[in-house]
Design a protein around this motif. Structure first.
Motif, PDB file in Angstrom:
ATOM      1  N   ASP A 142      24.215  -3.064  24.554  1.00 42.95           N
ATOM      2  CA  ASP A 142      25.440  -2.427  25.033  1.00 42.95           C
ATOM      3  C   ASP A 142      26.052  -3.210  26.200  1.00 42.95           C
ATOM      4  O   ASP A 142      27.160  -2.909  26.629  1.00 42.95           O
ATOM      5  CB  ASP A 142      25.175  -0.975  25.433  1.00 42.95           C
ATOM      6  CG  ASP A 142      24.083  -0.833  26.475  1.00 42.95           C
ATOM      7  OD1 ASP A 142      23.226  -1.742  26.573  1.00 42.95           O
ATOM      8  OD2 ASP A 142      24.069   0.184  27.180  1.00 42.95           O
ATOM      9  N   ARG A 143      25.339  -4.233  26.667  1.00 39.53           N
ATOM     10  CA  ARG A 143      25.870  -5.149  27.684  1.00 39.53           C
ATOM     11  C   ARG A 143      25.782  -6.588  27.157  1.00 39.53           C
ATOM     12  O   ARG A 143      25.468  -7.524  27.880  1.00 39.53           O
ATOM     13  CB  ARG A 143      25.089  -5.005  28.996  1.00 39.53           C
ATOM     14  CG  ARG A 143      25.152  -3.610  29.614  1.00 39.53           C
ATOM     15  CD  ARG A 143      24.333  -3.551  30.885  1.00 39.53           C
ATOM     16  NE  ARG A 143      24.827  -4.502  31.871  1.00 39.53           N
ATOM     17  CZ  ARG A 143      24.048  -5.078  32.801  1.00 39.53           C
ATOM     18  NH1 ARG A 143      22.755  -4.806  32.856  1.00 39.53           N
ATOM     19  NH2 ARG A 143      24.584  -5.923  33.666  1.00 39.53           N
ATOM     20  N   GLU A 144      26.092  -6.744  25.886  1.00 41.59           N
ATOM     21  CA  GLU A 144      25.962  -8.036  25.235  1.00 41.59           C
ATOM     22  C   GLU A 144      26.752  -9.120  25.964  1.00 41.59           C
ATOM     23  O   GLU A 144      27.920  -8.939  26.304  1.00 41.59           O
ATOM     24  CB  GLU A 144      26.448  -7.942  23.790  1.00 41.59           C
ATOM     25  CG  GLU A 144      26.175  -9.198  22.974  1.00 41.59           C
ATOM     26  CD  GLU A 144      26.641  -9.064  21.532  1.00 41.59           C
ATOM     27  OE1 GLU A 144      26.002  -9.654  20.653  1.00 41.59           O
ATOM     28  OE2 GLU A 144      27.660  -8.370  21.301  1.00 41.59           O
ATOM     29  N   PHE A 145      26.062 -10.251  26.254  1.00 45.71           N
ATOM     30  CA  PHE A 145      26.651 -11.436  26.894  1.00 45.71           C
ATOM     31  C   PHE A 145      27.119 -11.177  28.327  1.00 45.71           C
ATOM     32  O   PHE A 145      27.920 -11.944  28.868  1.00 45.71           O
ATOM     33  CB  PHE A 145      27.822 -11.993  26.072  1.00 45.71           C
ATOM     34  CG  PHE A 145      27.494 -12.285  24.641  1.00 45.71           C
ATOM     35  CD1 PHE A 145      26.390 -13.053  24.311  1.00 45.71           C
ATOM     36  CD2 PHE A 145      28.296 -11.797  23.614  1.00 45.71           C
ATOM     37  CE1 PHE A 145      26.086 -13.326  22.979  1.00 45.71           C
ATOM     38  CE2 PHE A 145      28.006 -12.062  22.287  1.00 45.71           C
ATOM     39  CZ  PHE A 145      26.898 -12.824  21.968  1.00 45.71           C
ATOM     40  N   ALA A 146      26.590 -10.131  28.979  1.00 48.35           N
ATOM     41  CA  ALA A 146      27.040  -9.779  30.325  1.00 48.35           C
ATOM     42  C   ALA A 146      26.309 -10.554  31.414  1.00 48.35           C
ATOM     43  O   ALA A 146      26.458 -10.244  32.599  1.00 48.35           O
ATOM     44  CB  ALA A 146      26.866  -8.275  30.559  1.00 48.35           C
ATOM     45  N   GLY A 147      25.551 -11.566  31.049  1.00 49.86           N
ATOM     46  CA  GLY A 147      24.830 -12.361  32.036  1.00 49.86           C
ATOM     47  C   GLY A 147      23.431 -11.844  32.252  1.00 49.86           C
ATOM     48  O   GLY A 147      23.134 -10.671  31.999  1.00 49.86           O
ATOM     49  N   ALA A 148      22.545 -12.715  32.686  1.00 53.24           N
ATOM     50  CA  ALA A 148      21.132 -12.331  32.832  1.00 53.24           C
ATOM     51  C   ALA A 148      20.463 -13.246  33.838  1.00 53.24           C
ATOM     52  O   ALA A 148      21.079 -14.156  34.392  1.00 53.24           O
ATOM     53  CB  ALA A 148      20.431 -12.410  31.475  1.00 53.24           C
ATOM     54  N   SER A 149      19.188 -12.965  34.061  1.00 51.34           N
ATOM     55  CA  SER A 149      18.361 -13.808  34.924  1.00 51.34           C
ATOM     56  C   SER A 149      17.188 -14.330  34.118  1.00 51.34           C
ATOM     57  O   SER A 149      16.554 -13.573  33.380  1.00 51.34           O
ATOM     58  CB  SER A 149      17.841 -13.010  36.127  1.00 51.34           C
ATOM     59  OG  SER A 149      18.909 -12.566  36.937  1.00 51.34           O
ATOM     60  N   LEU A 150      16.936 -15.617  34.241  1.00 48.07           N
ATOM     61  CA  LEU A 150      15.766 -16.235  33.626  1.00 48.07           C
ATOM     62  C   LEU A 150      14.931 -16.823  34.744  1.00 48.07           C
ATOM     63  O   LEU A 150      15.179 -17.928  35.211  1.00 48.07           O
ATOM     64  CB  LEU A 150      16.184 -17.328  32.638  1.00 48.07           C
ATOM     65  CG  LEU A 150      16.889 -16.869  31.353  1.00 48.07           C
ATOM     66  CD1 LEU A 150      17.282 -18.073  30.512  1.00 48.07           C
ATOM     67  CD2 LEU A 150      15.996 -15.943  30.558  1.00 48.07           C
ATOM     68  N   GLY A 151      13.943 -16.056  35.206  1.00 43.80           N
ATOM     69  CA  GLY A 151      13.180 -16.485  36.366  1.00 43.80           C
ATOM     70  C   GLY A 151      14.082 -16.516  37.579  1.00 43.80           C
ATOM     71  O   GLY A 151      14.725 -15.522  37.924  1.00 43.80           O
ATOM     72  N   ASP A 152      14.189 -17.676  38.218  1.00 45.47           N
ATOM     73  CA  ASP A 152      15.054 -17.829  39.394  1.00 45.47           C
ATOM     74  C   ASP A 152      16.476 -18.236  39.017  1.00 45.47           C
ATOM     75  O   ASP A 152      17.342 -18.343  39.882  1.00 45.47           O
ATOM     76  CB  ASP A 152      14.464 -18.885  40.337  1.00 45.47           C
ATOM     77  CG  ASP A 152      13.119 -18.452  40.914  1.00 45.47           C
ATOM     78  OD1 ASP A 152      12.909 -17.235  41.043  1.00 45.47           O
ATOM     79  OD2 ASP A 152      12.286 -19.332  41.192  1.00 45.47           O
TER      80      ASP A 152
END
Length: 298
Positions: free
Chosen positions: A225-235
């Protein structure tokens, strides 16, 4: 045993039976075979490039730096759930996929199962690849099996004690439930349907853009429901590429970005996305690049 105890025992039994049933690998058409025509292999080569397989599976040195485009694996992916090492996907009989047949490719890419039926860890983006057509998967297999075999023993994954392959039965069940509810929100009803649907196929399945750009919950399941809204991969913070983030982008500008990595302000992308541009999106056909641009700027 009390009535409550019997009910609890029954519920536990049903739950265990359900997990055992869910753990069984799907039945596939055993008459399917990998194509071996030059046309199929050429299509497979294009699909492997479009899917960005080199980003994880290319040969790396002891420092983890890419040293060639051979898909002999070894790249380390550090996550909140451990460190996963991309496998050797050259047709080496001992350390690669030399013994795989059509069914093994379909099991792996569309169902996340190894040839012995156990689940792969979702560091391998099989939940995105599940949307691929069987024909595309088999063409990918045809190309990979045409490569020169490379002998390379890849390190074992490093995961916490509780993250066993058995635990992935429950994880995939939870992901099916949670992602299934959100997928209805991600469906498109737009003009230029054929172009946008092709872009969606490239973005959501083959290119698996959401594996990096869609946030995940505490279980590591993507929140569609937040597709492609940004994320964190580790740091590392991965930028959003949803409609809000791309509100000022034109289709032509995004097409140029996919080709050259140039943003609307004339700055060029850096970091891991530079690798994606170089080895993935810049190698797409004009038609597929335009379809991706149409999908993301719709």
């Amino acid at each position: 045993m009390t009535r409550r105890g019997k009910a609890l025992a029954l519920a536990i039994g049903v739950f265990i039976a359900g997990l055992l049933f869910y753990s069984q690998p799907p039945r596939l058409d055993d008459t399917l075979a990998l194509p071996d025509s030059p046309e199929a292999i050429a299509r497979g080569r294009y699909l492997v490039s479009a899917g960005g397989c080199i980003s994880c599976h290319a040969e790396v040195d002891d420092e983890g730096e890419r040293v060639s485009e051979q898909l002999s694996g070894g790249h380390a992916l550090a996550t909140d759930f451990g460190t996963f090492f991309a496998p050797n996907i050259t047709p080496d009989a001992d350390t690669g996929i030399g013994a795989w047949d059509a069914q093994d490719f379909l099991l792996a890419m569309k169902h996340g199962r190894s040839p012995d039926g156990s689940f792969y860890y979702p560091a391998f983006p099989y939940r995105s690849y599940a949307g691929l057509s069987d024909a595309d998967v088999l063409d990918i297999g045809a190309y990979l099996m045409s490569l020169e075999p490379v002998s390379n023993v890849v390190a074992e994954h490093s995961t916490p004690w509780w993250l066993s392959r058995l635990a992935l039965i429950g994880w995939n069940f939870a992901a099916d439930v949670l992602e299934g509810e959100a997928k209805a929100m991600a469906e498109d009803d737009q003009p230029e349907r054929a172009l946008i649907e092709r872009g969606a196929y490239l973005a959501r399945s083959l290119g698996h853009c959401g594996e990096c750009h869609t946030p995940r919950n505490g279980l590591g399941i993507t929140t569609l429901d937040r597709e492609f809204a940004g994320a964190s991969l580790g740091d590392e913070v991965v930028e959003a590429i949803d409609s809000e983030a791309l509100a000022e982008w034109t289709r032509e500008g995004f097409d140029l970005f996919l080709l050259l990595g140039m943003k609307p302000d004339a700055d060029f992308v850096g970091g891991d996305m530079n690798e994606v541009i170089e080895h993935n999106t810049s190698r797409l056909t004009d038609e597929d690049r335009l379809a991706l641009a149409a999908f993301f700027t719709r």
